[in-house]
Scaffold this motif. Structure first.
Motif, PDB file in Angstrom:
ATOM      1  N   LEU A 158      -2.165   4.541   7.080  1.00  7.51           N
ATOM      2  CA  LEU A 158      -3.291   4.221   6.198  1.00  7.51           C
ATOM      3  C   LEU A 158      -4.119   5.473   5.924  1.00  7.51           C
ATOM      4  O   LEU A 158      -4.286   6.328   6.817  1.00  7.51           O
ATOM      5  CB  LEU A 158      -4.170   3.144   6.837  1.00  7.51           C
ATOM      6  CG  LEU A 158      -3.551   1.754   6.952  1.00  7.51           C
ATOM      7  CD1 LEU A 158      -4.375   0.874   7.888  1.00  7.51           C
ATOM      8  CD2 LEU A 158      -3.429   1.107   5.580  1.00  7.51           C
ATOM      9  N   LEU A 211       0.835  -1.212   0.000  1.00  7.78           N
ATOM     10  CA  LEU A 211       0.000   0.000   0.000  1.00  7.78           C
ATOM     11  C   LEU A 211       0.866   1.257   0.000  1.00  7.78           C
ATOM     12  O   LEU A 211       0.586   2.227  -0.724  1.00  7.78           O
ATOM     13  CB  LEU A 211      -0.925   0.000   1.222  1.00  7.78           C
ATOM     14  CG  LEU A 211      -1.948  -1.131   1.281  1.00  7.78           C
ATOM     15  CD1 LEU A 211      -2.653  -1.139   2.634  1.00  7.78           C
ATOM     16  CD2 LEU A 211      -2.937  -1.029   0.135  1.00  7.78           C
ATOM     17  N   HIS A 260       2.406   1.724  -3.371  1.00  8.05           N
ATOM     18  CA  HIS A 260       1.367   2.206  -4.286  1.00  8.05           C
ATOM     19  C   HIS A 260       1.209   3.717  -4.148  1.00  8.05           C
ATOM     20  O   HIS A 260       1.173   4.450  -5.136  1.00  8.05           O
ATOM     21  CB  HIS A 260       0.035   1.508  -4.007  1.00  8.05           C
ATOM     22  CG  HIS A 260      -1.095   2.078  -4.784  1.00  8.05           C
ATOM     23  ND1 HIS A 260      -1.961   3.001  -4.252  1.00  8.05           N
ATOM     24  CD2 HIS A 260      -1.481   1.884  -6.067  1.00  8.05           C
ATOM     25  CE1 HIS A 260      -2.847   3.342  -5.172  1.00  8.05           C
ATOM     26  NE2 HIS A 260      -2.582   2.687  -6.280  1.00  8.05           N
ATOM     27  N   ASP A 261       1.145   4.199  -2.910  1.00  8.53           N
ATOM     28  CA  ASP A 261       1.040   5.642  -2.678  1.00  8.53           C
ATOM     29  C   ASP A 261       2.253   6.380  -3.256  1.00  8.53           C
ATOM     30  O   ASP A 261       2.111   7.416  -3.900  1.00  8.53           O
ATOM     31  CB  ASP A 261       0.931   5.949  -1.188  1.00  8.53           C
ATOM     32  CG  ASP A 261      -0.448   5.673  -0.603  1.00  8.53           C
ATOM     33  OD1 ASP A 261      -1.353   5.249  -1.354  1.00  8.53           O
ATOM     34  OD2 ASP A 261      -0.609   5.872   0.617  1.00  8.53           O
TER      35      ASP A 261
END
Length: 162
Positions: free
Chosen positions: A93, A22, A25-26
């Motif tokens: 997150l 994640l 990805h960011d």
């Protein structure tokens, strides 16, 4: 809301691997160096080394018992130059961003680990650059800042003492 840092155990590697996907990805919005793998995930190839090399220290950021992110801290003996500590990766997150929780995690880290730090951001990642500058100002941390080309990406590097 209580934020704590917990060292990631090797048996928790899969959780960290999922969070890293994640995170990468960011970051892929800001760098051409990160691409999705053939399996559909963003993989950090060196993750398995975290438990083999002294001075690579991953921590989960935990809020009220739930993992909301991670920090990869570089320490001695991995670091050999003028800095004692380096925040290599810092991830929260999306659900928890903008609530002051990342700042609480950074403060908790600074309370637990003191010394000469370095922090680096890709200049295009304006949210990260803004976060760190605001945090330094709020905590009255005097920084030295420079720009450097690292892996073909223009980066800001801040050094400071806690």
């Amino acid at each position: 809301m209580s934020v704590i840092l917990k060292e990631v155990l090797e048996i928790e590697k899969t959780i960290l691997r999922n969070l890293y996907s994640l995170y990468l990805h960011d970051l892929s919005k800001f760098t051409s160096m990160i691409d999705i793998g053939v399996d559909g995930s963003f993989e950090y190839e060196s993750l398995d080394k975290f438990w083999d090399i002294d001075g690579l220290s991953p921590y989960f950021i935990i809020l009220d018992g739930s993992i909301i992110g991670f920090i990869l801290l570089l320490e001695r003996p991995f670091l050999t130059k003028e800095n004692d500590l380096g925040i290599n990766d810092f991830f929260i997150l999306n659900k928890y961003k903008g609530k002051g929780l990342a700042a609480k995690a950074a403060v908790k880290l600074f309370e637990e680990k003191q010394g000469h730090y370095f922090v680096m951001q890709v200049i295009e990642n304006k949210r990260a650059v803004s976060f760190w500058k605001k945090l330094y100002q709020e905590l009255n941390i005097e920084i030295n800042e420079r720009q450097e080309l690292i892996d073909d990406e223009q980066c800001l590097i801040q050094t400071f003492k806690i």
